[in-house]
Design a protein around this motif. Structure first.
Motif, PDB file in Angstrom:
ATOM      1  N   LEU A 248     -37.544  12.142  36.310  1.00  0.00           N
ATOM      2  CA  LEU A 248     -36.421  11.366  36.838  1.00  0.00           C
ATOM      3  C   LEU A 248     -36.618   9.879  36.578  1.00  0.00           C
ATOM      4  O   LEU A 248     -35.675   9.165  36.176  1.00  0.00           O
ATOM      5  CB  LEU A 248     -36.282  11.633  38.339  1.00  0.00           C
ATOM      6  CG  LEU A 248     -35.195  10.830  39.070  1.00  0.00           C
ATOM      7  CD1 LEU A 248     -33.823  11.152  38.484  1.00  0.00           C
ATOM      8  CD2 LEU A 248     -35.240  11.121  40.561  1.00  0.00           C
ATOM      9  N   ILE A 249     -37.833   9.383  36.826  1.00  0.00           N
ATOM     10  CA  ILE A 249     -38.108   7.965  36.581  1.00  0.00           C
ATOM     11  C   ILE A 249     -37.896   7.621  35.116  1.00  0.00           C
ATOM     12  O   ILE A 249     -37.288   6.589  34.769  1.00  0.00           O
ATOM     13  CB  ILE A 249     -39.534   7.615  37.030  1.00  0.00           C
ATOM     14  CG1 ILE A 249     -39.683   7.807  38.550  1.00  0.00           C
ATOM     15  CG2 ILE A 249     -39.880   6.189  36.646  1.00  0.00           C
ATOM     16  CD1 ILE A 249     -38.759   6.956  39.388  1.00  0.00           C
ATOM     17  N   TRP A 251     -35.943   9.190  33.084  1.00  0.00           N
ATOM     18  CA  TRP A 251     -34.513   9.244  32.774  1.00  0.00           C
ATOM     19  C   TRP A 251     -33.808   7.990  33.259  1.00  0.00           C
ATOM     20  O   TRP A 251     -32.930   7.440  32.572  1.00  0.00           O
ATOM     21  CB  TRP A 251     -33.892  10.477  33.435  1.00  0.00           C
ATOM     22  CG  TRP A 251     -32.433  10.619  33.111  1.00  0.00           C
ATOM     23  CD1 TRP A 251     -31.879  11.195  32.017  1.00  0.00           C
ATOM     24  CD2 TRP A 251     -31.333  10.134  33.921  1.00  0.00           C
ATOM     25  NE1 TRP A 251     -30.516  11.122  32.071  1.00  0.00           N
ATOM     26  CE2 TRP A 251     -30.144  10.460  33.221  1.00  0.00           C
ATOM     27  CE3 TRP A 251     -31.244   9.470  35.131  1.00  0.00           C
ATOM     28  CZ2 TRP A 251     -28.880  10.150  33.721  1.00  0.00           C
ATOM     29  CZ3 TRP A 251     -29.988   9.147  35.629  1.00  0.00           C
ATOM     30  CH2 TRP A 251     -28.823   9.478  34.936  1.00  0.00           C
ATOM     31  N   LEU A 252     -34.163   7.505  34.482  1.00  0.00           N
ATOM     32  CA  LEU A 252     -33.559   6.293  34.993  1.00  0.00           C
ATOM     33  C   LEU A 252     -33.901   5.092  34.105  1.00  0.00           C
ATOM     34  O   LEU A 252     -33.045   4.223  33.856  1.00  0.00           O
ATOM     35  CB  LEU A 252     -34.033   6.038  36.429  1.00  0.00           C
ATOM     36  CG  LEU A 252     -33.502   7.021  37.493  1.00  0.00           C
ATOM     37  CD1 LEU A 252     -34.135   6.708  38.838  1.00  0.00           C
ATOM     38  CD2 LEU A 252     -31.985   6.956  37.583  1.00  0.00           C
ATOM     39  N   LYS A 253     -35.129   5.039  33.651  1.00  0.00           N
ATOM     40  CA  LYS A 253     -35.502   3.950  32.746  1.00  0.00           C
ATOM     41  C   LYS A 253     -34.667   4.009  31.469  1.00  0.00           C
ATOM     42  O   LYS A 253     -34.162   2.979  30.999  1.00  0.00           O
ATOM     43  CB  LYS A 253     -36.991   4.038  32.408  1.00  0.00           C
ATOM     44  CG  LYS A 253     -37.911   3.697  33.576  1.00  0.00           C
ATOM     45  CD  LYS A 253     -39.355   3.812  33.144  1.00  0.00           C
ATOM     46  CE  LYS A 253     -40.310   3.473  34.300  1.00  0.00           C
ATOM     47  NZ  LYS A 253     -41.734   3.614  33.890  1.00  0.00           N
ATOM     48  N   ALA A 255     -31.759   5.370  31.234  1.00  0.00           N
ATOM     49  CA  ALA A 255     -30.368   5.046  31.566  1.00  0.00           C
ATOM     50  C   ALA A 255     -30.171   3.541  31.668  1.00  0.00           C
ATOM     51  O   ALA A 255     -29.152   2.994  31.216  1.00  0.00           O
ATOM     52  CB  ALA A 255     -29.974   5.736  32.870  1.00  0.00           C
ATOM     53  N   VAL A 256     -31.131   2.858  32.303  1.00  0.00           N
ATOM     54  CA  VAL A 256     -31.031   1.403  32.419  1.00  0.00           C
ATOM     55  C   VAL A 256     -31.055   0.757  31.044  1.00  0.00           C
ATOM     56  O   VAL A 256     -30.274  -0.167  30.746  1.00  0.00           O
ATOM     57  CB  VAL A 256     -32.164   0.867  33.314  1.00  0.00           C
ATOM     58  CG1 VAL A 256     -32.212  -0.657  33.267  1.00  0.00           C
ATOM     59  CG2 VAL A 256     -31.979   1.335  34.747  1.00  0.00           C
TER      60      VAL A 256
END
Length: 350
Positions: A248-249, A251-253, A255-256
């Motif tokens: 998840l981390i 993926w968020l990175k 995404a950002v």
């Protein structure tokens, strides 16, 4: 003929004098001296031919055999639990063999990359096979590739050219020492400079070739073992949770990062959309104004005279006005039955 005759007389006189002075003992020695004299004249001829016959069957070029000159190169792929430690172990072994490390690259590894090391080593050519066999003690050898290039003819050619140039340089130095004038000295110096430069170049080439022959070159690539590359999934529930959290981390990175990359494009698209909307509004406004102008402006033939359709409409309106009760019908709307809306009221008024 006279000279030959005089020479013959001299020889005969010397023989007679020797025979008279020697007595009986000398007579017995005369044949021996004559026998020894005959060979004494010919031995010089025989001694001159003997060395030539002895040297002929022993040429220097025929039986002489030069050792084989080889340049050994190779690559080795190795896997180990700790590539950095394995690289250090290999370095220590190379130093013990009086070799050297020409190149060394190490990557300790990060969260996404595995540890990795790469070495280019030079070891004595005679120790190459034993060194490769000993790599199994450091890690698992996955691939080996070696090559032996024969450079014997190249080495012999360089050696012969160097020998000839050295002899030429020595002769030129001797000519310089015995030069009678300045012109000869300058010419000898120029020729010596050319020969010396060529000799230095060939000497450097042979020195490099000797280094390649003496020391073999091996490129060793060290990676991690299969168990440490993360090929297997989580072992239990908690590992699965941790793995999911890290995913998840990540993926968020991503995404950002994607949002940051897309932001300039979104701004560009917004500006482009505003420009297109303005163009569409301008086009629609012009079209609406053109329609309004067309509806207000009378036709070309309506000035001073009415059209037949307008005249018919006006005639109907005037006729309706002359009939009795037309105004009341026009003034009072009809109800659902079709009669006047206020008919009872009208009769009461009468």
């Amino acid at each position: 003929m006279r000279k030959l005759g005089v020479l013959f007389v001299v020889l005969c006189g010397s023989v007679l004098l020797a025979g008279c002075g020697g007595g009986s003992g000398s007579t017995t020695d005369a044949p021996a001296s004559m026998e020894g004299g005959a060979p004494a004249a010919t031995p010089g001829f025989r001694v001159q031919q003997a060395p030539a016959r002895e040297q002929a069957p022993v040429p220097d070029n025929g039986p002489q055999v030069t050792d084989r000159k080889e340049v050994v190169t190779g690559t080795v792929d190795l896997t180990a639990d700790d590539p950095i430690a394995a690289a250090q172990t290999l370095t220590d072994r190379v130093i013990r063999l009086d070799g050297r490390i020409d190149q060394r690259t190490e990557n300790p590894g990060t969260g996404d990359d595995d540890p990795h090391a790469n070495l280019v080593i030079r070891i004595p050519a005679g120790e190459t096979d034993a060194f490769i066999d000993g790599l199994g003690e450091i890690g698992e050898v996955t691939e080996i590739s070696t090559n032996r290039d024969d450079v014997t003819l190249q080495w012999q050619d360089l050696d012969a050219r160097i020998t000839a140039l050295r002899a030429s340089v020595d002769r030129l130095r001797d000519l310089m020492a015995r030069a009678a004038n300045t012109a000869d000295l300058i010419a000898a110096e120029e020729a010596l400079a050319d020969r010396q430069a060529e000799l230095d170049s060939l000497t450097g080439q042979r020195r490099y070739l000797d280094d390649q022959i003496t020391l073999s070159t091996l490129t060793i690539d060290i990676g991690t073992t299969a168990e440490k590359k993360g090929d297997t999934g989580p072992a239990n529930f908690w590992d699965g949770v941790v793995d999911g959290w890290h995913s998840l981390i990540d993926w968020l990175k991503d995404a950002v990062v994607f949002a940051g990359q897309a932001l300039p494009w979104l701004g560009f698209l917004a500006v482009l959309g505003a420009i297109l909307a303005a163009v569409v509004r301008l086009f629609r406004g012009r079209r609406h104004r053109s329609r309004t102008t067309t509806a207000v402006t009378p036709p070309v033939g309506s000035v001073g005279s009415a059209t037949p359709e307008a005249a018919a409409v006006s005639a109907e309106e005037s006729g309706a006005a002359g009939k009795p009760g037309a105004a009341d019908k026009s003034a009072h709307p009809t109800d659902k039955s079709g009669g006047p809306a206020d008919e009872s009221g009208g009769s009461a008024g009468e």
